[in-house]
Design a protein around this motif. Sequence first.
Motif, PDB file in Angstrom:
ATOM      1  N   CYS A 188       0.850  -1.193   0.000  1.00  0.00           N
ATOM      2  CA  CYS A 188       0.000   0.000   0.000  1.00  0.00           C
ATOM      3  C   CYS A 188       0.884   1.241   0.000  1.00  0.00           C
ATOM      4  O   CYS A 188       1.937   1.269   0.644  1.00  0.00           O
ATOM      5  CB  CYS A 188      -0.891  -0.017   1.242  1.00  0.00           C
ATOM      6  N   CYS A 190     -12.798  -2.761  -6.082  1.00  0.00           N
ATOM      7  CA  CYS A 190     -11.533  -2.150  -5.651  1.00  0.00           C
ATOM      8  C   CYS A 190     -10.841  -3.052  -4.635  1.00  0.00           C
ATOM      9  O   CYS A 190     -11.491  -3.746  -3.851  1.00  0.00           O
ATOM     10  CB  CYS A 190     -11.788  -0.793  -5.006  1.00  0.00           C
ATOM     11  N   TYR A 215      -8.024   0.834  -3.907  1.00  0.00           N
ATOM     12  CA  TYR A 215      -7.279   0.953  -5.157  1.00  0.00           C
ATOM     13  C   TYR A 215      -8.065   0.412  -6.339  1.00  0.00           C
ATOM     14  O   TYR A 215      -8.675  -0.654  -6.249  1.00  0.00           O
ATOM     15  CB  TYR A 215      -5.958   0.175  -5.075  1.00  0.00           C
ATOM     16  N   GLY A 253      -3.975   0.999 -10.839  1.00  0.00           N
ATOM     17  CA  GLY A 253      -3.144   1.149  -9.651  1.00  0.00           C
ATOM     18  C   GLY A 253      -3.363   2.420  -8.856  1.00  0.00           C
ATOM     19  O   GLY A 253      -2.657   2.693  -7.891  1.00  0.00           O
ATOM     20  N   ARG A 254      -4.374   3.172  -9.208  1.00  0.00           N
ATOM     21  CA  ARG A 254      -4.624   4.462  -8.562  1.00  0.00           C
ATOM     22  C   ARG A 254      -5.412   4.279  -7.263  1.00  0.00           C
ATOM     23  O   ARG A 254      -6.317   3.471  -7.172  1.00  0.00           O
ATOM     24  CB  ARG A 254      -5.362   5.275  -9.606  1.00  0.00           C
ATOM     25  N   MET A 255      -5.040   5.048  -6.228  1.00  0.00           N
ATOM     26  CA  MET A 255      -5.800   5.062  -4.976  1.00  0.00           C
ATOM     27  C   MET A 255      -7.065   5.877  -5.223  1.00  0.00           C
ATOM     28  O   MET A 255      -6.991   7.036  -5.618  1.00  0.00           O
ATOM     29  CB  MET A 255      -4.981   5.682  -3.841  1.00  0.00           C
ATOM     30  N   ARG A 288      -3.429  10.674  -0.623  1.00  0.00           N
ATOM     31  CA  ARG A 288      -4.114  10.459  -1.887  1.00  0.00           C
ATOM     32  C   ARG A 288      -3.400  11.197  -3.019  1.00  0.00           C
ATOM     33  O   ARG A 288      -3.282  10.697  -4.127  1.00  0.00           O
ATOM     34  CB  ARG A 288      -5.568  10.880  -1.802  1.00  0.00           C
ATOM     35  N   SER A 336      -0.149   9.406  -3.928  1.00  0.00           N
ATOM     36  CA  SER A 336      -0.439   8.076  -4.485  1.00  0.00           C
ATOM     37  C   SER A 336      -0.917   8.158  -5.935  1.00  0.00           C
ATOM     38  O   SER A 336      -0.926   7.158  -6.640  1.00  0.00           O
ATOM     39  CB  SER A 336      -1.466   7.339  -3.629  1.00  0.00           C
ATOM     40  N   LYS A 342       1.560   5.342  -8.141  1.00  0.00           N
ATOM     41  CA  LYS A 342       0.498   4.335  -8.232  1.00  0.00           C
ATOM     42  C   LYS A 342       1.071   2.943  -7.994  1.00  0.00           C
ATOM     43  O   LYS A 342       2.277   2.723  -8.117  1.00  0.00           O
ATOM     44  CB  LYS A 342      -0.133   4.368  -9.626  1.00  0.00           C
TER      45      LYS A 342
END
Length: 124
Positions: free
Chosen positions: A40, A57, A67, A72-74, A96, A99, A103
Motif C-alpha cells: 500500500c 476495488c 485501489y 493502480g490508482r488510490m 491520496r 499516491s 500508483k
Amino acid sequence: MTKTPPSVPADELSPGQVRRAGAWAVGNREGELFAVSRRCRHQLGDLSQGTIDADGCLVCPWHQARYDVTDGRMVEGPKGFLGYHGRTPGYTELVRGYSQVLKLRVARAVRRGAEIVVHRRDAS
C-alpha cells in the motif's frame, strides 16, 4: 537463465479472494484476474491480505485505502487515527495526492493450467 514468473495455485483464488505471488497481490474480481504491487502507498500494508469490495476495488487491510486494480490508482484515502475524523487535517488528501503519482504497479495475471501466473506488462 529464465526466471520463473510468480504464481499462485488457481484453486486458491476463487472470486473475491486475494493472494500473494512474490511481490504481487493477485486477485479474482468476479472471474476477472488482476495483479498489482503488494505494498500500500500509505504505510506499506500487505495488499495480498486485503479484500475486494463491492465496486471491485482492492482494499488495504490496515487503513482501508481503496485501489483501482486496472490502473493502480488510490481511489479513496486511508482511514484510521491519522486521516479519519479530521484528527490530522489534510493527511488523507496528502496521501491520496502522492499516491496519484506513485500508483501501484499493474501486471497481467493469467491462468496457465493449475496456476495463476503474473507477467509484468513490459514482459512477454
